[in-house]
Design a protein around this motif. Structure first.
Motif, mmCIF file in Angstrom:
data_model
loop_
_atom_site.group_PDB
_atom_site.id
_atom_site.type_symbol
_atom_site.label_atom_id
_atom_site.label_comp_id
_atom_site.label_asym_id
_atom_site.label_seq_id
_atom_site.Cartn_x
_atom_site.Cartn_y
_atom_site.Cartn_z
ATOM 1 N N THR A 1 0.893 -1.168 0.000
ATOM 2 C CA THR A 1 0.000 0.000 0.000
ATOM 3 C C THR A 1 0.933 1.221 0.000
ATOM 4 O OG1 THR A 1 -0.017 0.456 2.376
ATOM 5 C CG2 THR A 1 -1.524 -1.278 1.578
ATOM 6 N N PRO A 2 0.397 2.431 -0.277
ATOM 7 C CA PRO A 2 1.272 3.617 -0.251
ATOM 8 C C PRO A 2 1.974 3.796 1.105
ATOM 9 C CG PRO A 2 -0.845 4.141 -1.245
ATOM 10 C CD PRO A 2 -0.972 2.732 -0.703
ATOM 11 N N ALA A 3 1.407 3.185 2.155
ATOM 12 C CA ALA A 3 2.018 3.324 3.496
ATOM 13 C C ALA A 3 3.348 2.602 3.567
ATOM 14 C CB ALA A 3 1.060 2.786 4.551
ATOM 15 N N LEU A 4 3.463 1.518 2.781
ATOM 16 C CA LEU A 4 4.702 0.721 2.854
ATOM 17 C C LEU A 4 4.951 0.044 1.497
ATOM 18 C CD1 LEU A 4 6.981 0.002 4.770
ATOM 19 C CD2 LEU A 4 5.592 -1.871 5.668
ATOM 20 N N PRO A 5 5.280 0.838 0.486
ATOM 21 C CA PRO A 5 5.456 0.284 -0.859
ATOM 22 C C PRO A 5 6.792 -0.444 -0.997
ATOM 23 C CG PRO A 5 5.943 2.627 -0.873
ATOM 24 C CD PRO A 5 5.534 2.285 0.532
ATOM 25 N N ASN A 6 6.915 -1.264 -2.031
ATOM 26 C CA ASN A 6 8.177 -1.930 -2.390
ATOM 27 C C ASN A 6 8.821 -2.646 -1.197
ATOM 28 O OD1 ASN A 6 7.793 -0.334 -4.744
ATOM 29 N ND2 ASN A 6 8.869 1.362 -3.695
ATOM 30 N N ALA A 7 8.011 -3.309 -0.405
ATOM 31 C CA ALA A 7 8.588 -4.015 0.757
ATOM 32 C C ALA A 7 7.919 -5.366 0.917
ATOM 33 C CB ALA A 7 8.381 -3.179 2.021
ATOM 34 N N GLU A 8 8.674 -6.297 1.484
ATOM 35 C CA GLU A 8 8.104 -7.603 1.816
ATOM 36 C C GLU A 8 8.680 -8.029 3.162
ATOM 37 O OE1 GLU A 8 9.383 -10.193 -1.319
ATOM 38 O OE2 GLU A 8 11.487 -9.644 -1.095
ATOM 39 N N ILE A 9 7.909 -8.795 3.914
ATOM 40 C CA ILE A 9 8.384 -9.350 5.179
ATOM 41 C C ILE A 9 8.835 -10.767 4.878
ATOM 42 C CG2 ILE A 9 7.790 -9.956 7.554
ATOM 43 C CD1 ILE A 9 5.613 -7.791 7.468
ATOM 44 N N ASN A 10 10.131 -10.998 5.005
ATOM 45 C CA ASN A 10 10.692 -12.286 4.591
ATOM 46 C C ASN A 10 10.810 -13.296 5.726
ATOM 47 O OD1 ASN A 10 12.143 -9.911 2.954
ATOM 48 N ND2 ASN A 10 11.652 -11.650 1.649
ATOM 49 N N LEU A 11 10.720 -12.792 6.972
ATOM 50 C CA LEU A 11 10.883 -13.719 8.107
ATOM 51 C C LEU A 11 10.340 -13.041 9.369
ATOM 52 C CD1 LEU A 11 12.175 -16.387 9.259
ATOM 53 C CD2 LEU A 11 14.238 -15.000 9.707
ATOM 54 N N VAL A 12 9.668 -13.847 10.194
ATOM 55 C CA VAL A 12 9.253 -13.397 11.534
ATOM 56 C C VAL A 12 9.928 -14.324 12.537
ATOM 57 C CG1 VAL A 12 7.308 -13.241 13.140
ATOM 58 C CG2 VAL A 12 7.052 -12.424 10.790
ATOM 59 N N VAL A 13 10.629 -13.732 13.496
ATOM 60 C CA VAL A 13 11.350 -14.523 14.503
ATOM 61 C C VAL A 13 10.746 -14.217 15.869
ATOM 62 C CG1 VAL A 13 13.590 -15.071 15.538
ATOM 63 C CG2 VAL A 13 13.463 -14.295 13.152
ATOM 64 N N SER A 14 10.488 -15.263 16.635
ATOM 65 C CA SER A 14 9.978 -15.069 17.997
ATOM 66 C C SER A 14 10.900 -15.775 18.998
ATOM 67 C CB SER A 14 8.569 -15.667 18.123
ATOM 68 O OG SER A 14 8.152 -15.602 19.482
ATOM 69 N N ASN A 15 10.939 -15.235 20.201
ATOM 70 C CA ASN A 15 11.695 -15.936 21.248
ATOM 71 C C ASN A 15 10.743 -16.746 22.114
ATOM 72 O OD1 ASN A 15 10.480 -13.732 22.455
ATOM 73 N ND2 ASN A 15 12.072 -13.485 23.983
ATOM 74 N N ARG A 16 9.468 -16.759 21.698
ATOM 75 C CA ARG A 16 8.455 -17.558 22.414
ATOM 76 C C ARG A 16 7.652 -18.356 21.398
ATOM 77 N NH1 ARG A 16 4.433 -14.695 24.268
ATOM 78 N NH2 ARG A 16 3.569 -16.478 25.360
ATOM 79 N N LYS A 17 7.610 -19.656 21.588
ATOM 80 C CA LYS A 17 6.878 -20.533 20.657
ATOM 81 C C LYS A 17 5.388 -20.194 20.634
ATOM 82 C CE LYS A 17 6.209 -25.460 19.673
ATOM 83 N NZ LYS A 17 6.402 -26.853 20.178
ATOM 84 N N ALA A 18 4.885 -19.709 21.768
ATOM 85 C CA ALA A 18 3.434 -19.489 21.881
ATOM 86 C C ALA A 18 3.003 -18.130 21.327
ATOM 87 C CB ALA A 18 3.033 -19.591 23.350
ATOM 88 N N ALA A 19 3.942 -17.338 20.862
ATOM 89 C CA ALA A 19 3.586 -15.980 20.400
ATOM 90 C C ALA A 19 2.550 -16.057 19.276
ATOM 91 C CB ALA A 19 4.834 -15.262 19.906
ATOM 92 N N TYR A 20 1.404 -15.382 19.489
ATOM 93 C CA TYR A 20 0.360 -15.431 18.471
ATOM 94 C C TYR A 20 0.834 -14.797 17.166
ATOM 95 C CZ TYR A 20 -4.070 -15.076 16.068
ATOM 96 O OH TYR A 20 -5.067 -15.186 15.116
ATOM 97 N N GLY A 21 1.822 -13.932 17.257
ATOM 98 C CA GLY A 21 2.360 -13.319 16.033
ATOM 99 C C GLY A 21 2.855 -14.348 15.040
ATOM 100 N N LEU A 22 3.297 -15.514 15.533
ATOM 101 C CA LEU A 22 3.752 -16.584 14.615
ATOM 102 C C LEU A 22 2.577 -17.077 13.772
ATOM 103 C CD1 LEU A 22 6.153 -18.557 17.011
ATOM 104 C CD2 LEU A 22 6.822 -17.118 15.068
ATOM 105 N N THR A 23 1.406 -17.118 14.414
ATOM 106 C CA THR A 23 0.201 -17.539 13.687
ATOM 107 C C THR A 23 -0.176 -16.493 12.642
ATOM 108 O OG1 THR A 23 -0.548 -18.666 15.669
ATOM 109 C CG2 THR A 23 -2.226 -18.212 13.995
ATOM 110 N N ARG A 24 -0.058 -15.221 13.033
ATOM 111 C CA ARG A 24 -0.392 -14.141 12.081
ATOM 112 C C ARG A 24 0.493 -14.254 10.831
ATOM 113 N NH1 ARG A 24 -3.246 -9.772 14.653
ATOM 114 N NH2 ARG A 24 -3.062 -9.733 16.916
ATOM 115 N N ALA A 25 1.783 -14.567 11.055
ATOM 116 C CA ALA A 25 2.713 -14.688 9.921
ATOM 117 C C ALA A 25 2.305 -15.855 9.033
ATOM 118 C CB ALA A 25 4.132 -14.874 10.453
#
Ligand code: GRF
Length: 220
Positions: free
Chosen positions: A23-47
């Protein structure tokens, strides 16, 4: 531009970044990896649920130390750096990463030290690392910032707090601010109501700061 995001919790700020991609907010970018120090982090599910799905990795400090007797926290931080560097990021974003990163991590990301491994993940140009912190520069550094700010408000010491994204340096939460946004308190509001306001501001500034830094590296 390649982004790596480090999380420990729900990942609502990660979600804001995912939603801003292409989107214009964040053009020409991609998220290539999400790293967590907690296995239970819901952010891993979002990724994993993003489209396309974002690769994830997690490495808990306790597990690492148990599996590598004699290794230290600096070694752990260097291991996290290697995982990050393999994704060849243009920027590393700490979005609710609840683990203080020592020199073991930072010296590899800014190329002061190169990884002593056969892989080609040496850093030529320092890779910017930015962190989201739910307080204003120098106000409530460290943990429980929101609670401490709310307490100061209840004592009548402050009338506003806020959130910022800053460059990561070895002194916790003391790096040069990139984006700072004030959030006023409202008399009688609960901490939950304040936190909701604050998190909405965070979701904006994490995207704005990322765009700013990626734009800088574009020009340089
Ligand atoms: C945010 O408030 C951030 O400032 C703090 O941890 C929270 C992360 O939230 N460091 P989320 O995991 O992005 O939802």
């Amino acid at each position: 531009k390649r982004i790596v995001v480090l999380i420990s919790g729900s990942g609502s700020n990660l979600q804001a970044l995912i939603d801003a991609l292409n989107t214009p907010a964040l053009p020409n970018a991609e998220i290539n990896l999400v790293v967590s120090n907690r296995k239970a982090a819901y952010g891993l599910t979002r990724a994993a649920q993003a489209s396309p799905p974002i690769p994830t990795a997690y490495l808990a400090l306790a597990t690492y130390l148990k599996q590598n007797p004699g290794k230290t926290r600096q070694d752990y931080d260097a291991e996290v750096a290697k995982i990050v560097l393999r994704a060849k990021p243009d920027i590393v974003i700490l979005a609710g990463w609840m683990h203080i990163l020592s020199e073991g991590f930072l010296e590899l990301l800014d190329g002061r030290k190169n990884v002593d491994s056969e892989e080609d993940i040496s850093v030529v140009k320092p890779i910017p690392v930015i962190n989201l912190h739910p307080a204003l520069p120098g106000q409530f550094d460290g943990a429980s910032a929101i609670e401490r700010a709310f307490e100061a408000f209840q004592k009548g010491e402050i009338t506003y707090s806020g959130a910022m994204v800053h460059r990561v340096v070895k002194d916790v939460d003391r790096g040069e601010p990139i984006v700072v946004r004030e959030v006023p308190f409202v008399k009688g509001e609960t901490i939950e109501e304040y936190e909701t306001k604050l998190h909405n501001v965070e979701h904006d500034i994490i995207v704005e700061a990322t765009r700013k830094i990626l734009g800088e590296s574009q020009s340089s």
